[in-house]
Design a protein around this motif. Structure first.
Motif, PDB file in Angstrom:
ATOM      1  N   ARG A 124     -14.763 -44.149-121.243  1.00  0.00           N
ATOM      2  CA  ARG A 124     -15.811 -44.627-122.143  1.00  0.00           C
ATOM      3  C   ARG A 124     -16.782 -43.497-122.504  1.00  0.00           C
ATOM      4  O   ARG A 124     -17.254 -43.407-123.646  1.00  0.00           O
ATOM      5  N   GLU A 125     -17.049 -42.610-121.552  1.00  0.00           N
ATOM      6  CA  GLU A 125     -17.876 -41.446-121.857  1.00  0.00           C
ATOM      7  C   GLU A 125     -17.170 -40.538-122.860  1.00  0.00           C
ATOM      8  O   GLU A 125     -17.805 -39.975-123.763  1.00  0.00           O
ATOM      9  N   ALA A 126     -15.855 -40.392-122.711  1.00  0.00           N
ATOM     10  CA  ALA A 126     -15.093 -39.568-123.657  1.00  0.00           C
ATOM     11  C   ALA A 126     -15.144 -40.155-125.061  1.00  0.00           C
ATOM     12  O   ALA A 126     -15.285 -39.424-126.049  1.00  0.00           O
ATOM     13  N   VAL A 127     -15.044 -41.474-125.166  1.00  0.00           N
ATOM     14  CA  VAL A 127     -15.127 -42.133-126.476  1.00  0.00           C
ATOM     15  C   VAL A 127     -16.474 -41.845-127.138  1.00  0.00           C
ATOM     16  O   VAL A 127     -16.545 -41.589-128.347  1.00  0.00           O
ATOM     17  N   ARG A 128     -17.523 -41.858-126.359  1.00  0.00           N
ATOM     18  CA  ARG A 128     -18.855 -41.602-126.911  1.00  0.00           C
ATOM     19  C   ARG A 128     -19.054 -40.136-127.292  1.00  0.00           C
ATOM     20  O   ARG A 128     -19.956 -39.813-128.058  1.00  0.00           O
ATOM     21  N   ALA A 129     -18.184 -39.254-126.775  1.00  0.00           N
ATOM     22  CA  ALA A 129     -18.387 -37.816-126.951  1.00  0.00           C
ATOM     23  C   ALA A 129     -17.816 -37.271-128.254  1.00  0.00           C
ATOM     24  O   ALA A 129     -18.054 -36.107-128.578  1.00  0.00           O
ATOM     25  N   VAL A 130     -17.056 -38.100-129.002  1.00  0.00           N
ATOM     26  CA  VAL A 130     -16.399 -37.583-130.204  1.00  0.00           C
ATOM     27  C   VAL A 130     -16.791 -38.420-131.422  1.00  0.00           C
ATOM     28  O   VAL A 130     -17.183 -39.580-131.287  1.00  0.00           O
ATOM     29  N   PRO A 131     -16.658 -37.851-132.626  1.00  0.00           N
ATOM     30  CA  PRO A 131     -16.928 -38.642-133.832  1.00  0.00           C
ATOM     31  C   PRO A 131     -15.909 -39.787-133.950  1.00  0.00           C
ATOM     32  O   PRO A 131     -14.722 -39.602-133.676  1.00  0.00           O
ATOM     33  N   PRO A 132     -16.345 -40.961-134.362  1.00  0.00           N
ATOM     34  CA  PRO A 132     -15.405 -42.082-134.509  1.00  0.00           C
ATOM     35  C   PRO A 132     -14.233 -41.774-135.438  1.00  0.00           C
ATOM     36  O   PRO A 132     -13.148 -42.351-135.280  1.00  0.00           O
ATOM     37  N   VAL A 133     -14.426 -40.858-136.393  1.00  0.00           N
ATOM     38  CA  VAL A 133     -13.339 -40.529-137.316  1.00  0.00           C
ATOM     39  C   VAL A 133     -12.165 -39.862-136.611  1.00  0.00           C
ATOM     40  O   VAL A 133     -11.079 -39.756-137.184  1.00  0.00           O
ATOM     41  N   LEU A 134     -12.338 -39.434-135.363  1.00  0.00           N
ATOM     42  CA  LEU A 134     -11.240 -38.810-134.616  1.00  0.00           C
ATOM     43  C   LEU A 134     -10.655 -39.745-133.568  1.00  0.00           C
ATOM     44  O   LEU A 134      -9.958 -39.304-132.653  1.00  0.00           O
ATOM     45  N   LEU A 135     -10.909 -41.033-133.714  1.00  0.00           N
ATOM     46  CA  LEU A 135     -10.348 -42.026-132.806  1.00  0.00           C
ATOM     47  C   LEU A 135      -9.225 -42.815-133.472  1.00  0.00           C
ATOM     48  O   LEU A 135      -9.240 -43.044-134.681  1.00  0.00           O
TER      49      LEU A 135
END
Length: 290
Positions: free
Chosen positions: A222-233
């Motif tokens: 969950r910390e990793a998800v918060r660490a990147v722009p949503p466009v790269l998910l």
């Protein structure tokens, strides 16, 4: 909406269809990585229908052993909801190398990618130190050689590379840096920490998030998800595995992607409909039009 689990459409044992994802710009969210090849055709039909009812009308079917590669090649021609990916799984590479068949398997991967326009992915490929004895020089070399060969295939064919990385974060990144990554890279079932996520994002690599993001103890993801722009998910099931909470332990399917999307939206405090649009646009950049 009606509970599809109470209707013949959903196979026995599968969790019910959750509230569908909202409509947004683009044709809908993609299940970025699923394995349907172990199922009969009737079950595939039911699962694809359930996924569409949940707002997940498209999926990337991954075949990474000989039988699954052949099935994937045929399946993406039969079902317009599917695009495909093929590879030699890293856990299979040492056995093939010992039998003198690794080069032939890699040649088959390239043949399928170049002869079927609906196979848009080279993967899942990468490294796995969890199931492979990394102290075995021959086994380690087979995985490394196979991974490098897949990177080269993706670059030659212009396909997206999907990465398998199990307990091999540093080693995977080292290979990508040494070989030179293709234009489009996705880390299937991303399992690294926030520092690794930022390193991937700096290079424009995508993180595909599975149902593991809903697991209570998975704070690092969950910390990793918060660490990147949503466009790269991106989002995936890795079905039939990694079923999201509250259905953990039951068989997974693309119709459960909404649970993962909502977990990500909640973590990012992001509008759900807007996130659906972002995910849809990202999948078309990675894989093209269905």
């Amino acid at each position: 909406m009606p509970d599809l689990a109470d209707r013949p459409g959903l196979p026995e044992g599968y969790p019910p269809v959750p509230e569908p994802l909202p409509l947004a710009e683009g044709p809908g969210v993609v299940d970025d990585h699923t394995h349907l090849d172990h199922l009969d055709d009737a079950t595939v039909e039911r699962l694809l229908a359930a996924a569409a009812a949940a707002g997940v009308p498209r999926a990337v079917q991954i075949g990474c052993d000989a039988a699954a590669r052949t099935w994937t090649d045929a399946a993406v021609r039969r079902w317009p909801q599917l695009l495909g990916g093929v590879a030699v799984h890293p856990n299979e590479a040492p056995d093939l190398a010992r039998a003198g068949r690794l080069d032939a398997a890699l040649a088959e991967v390239e043949r399928l990618v170049t002869t079927n326009d609906r196979i848009r992915v080279v993967g899942e490929t990468g490294l796995d130190t969890y199931r492979t004895d990394w102290d075995d020089d021959a086994a380690r070399r087979a995985q490394l050689d196979s991974f490098a060969a897949h990177v080269a295939i993706a670059k030659r064919t212009g396909r997206t590379l999907q990465i398998h990385d199990r307990d091999a974060h540093a080693e995977v990144l080292d290979v990508l840096e040494a070989e030179g990554a293709p234009e489009r890279v996705v880390f299937h079932c991303f399992s690294g920490d926030a520092a690794m996520a930022r390193r991937c994002a700096d290079r424009g690599w995508y993180l595909s998030i599975a149902g593991t993001v809903t697991f209570k103890g998975n704070h690092a993801l969950r910390e990793a998800v918060r660490a990147v722009p949503p466009v790269l998910l991106q989002v995936e099931t890795d079905a039939p595995y990694l079923t999201p909470v509250p259905h953990r332990g039951r068989p997974n399917g693309s119709h459960l992607v909404p649970l993962t999307v909502r977990a990500i939206a909640s973590e990012l405090r992001h509008d759900e409909e807007e996130l659906v649009g972002i995910l849809s646009q990202g999948s078309e950049y990675l894989y093209g039009l269905w």
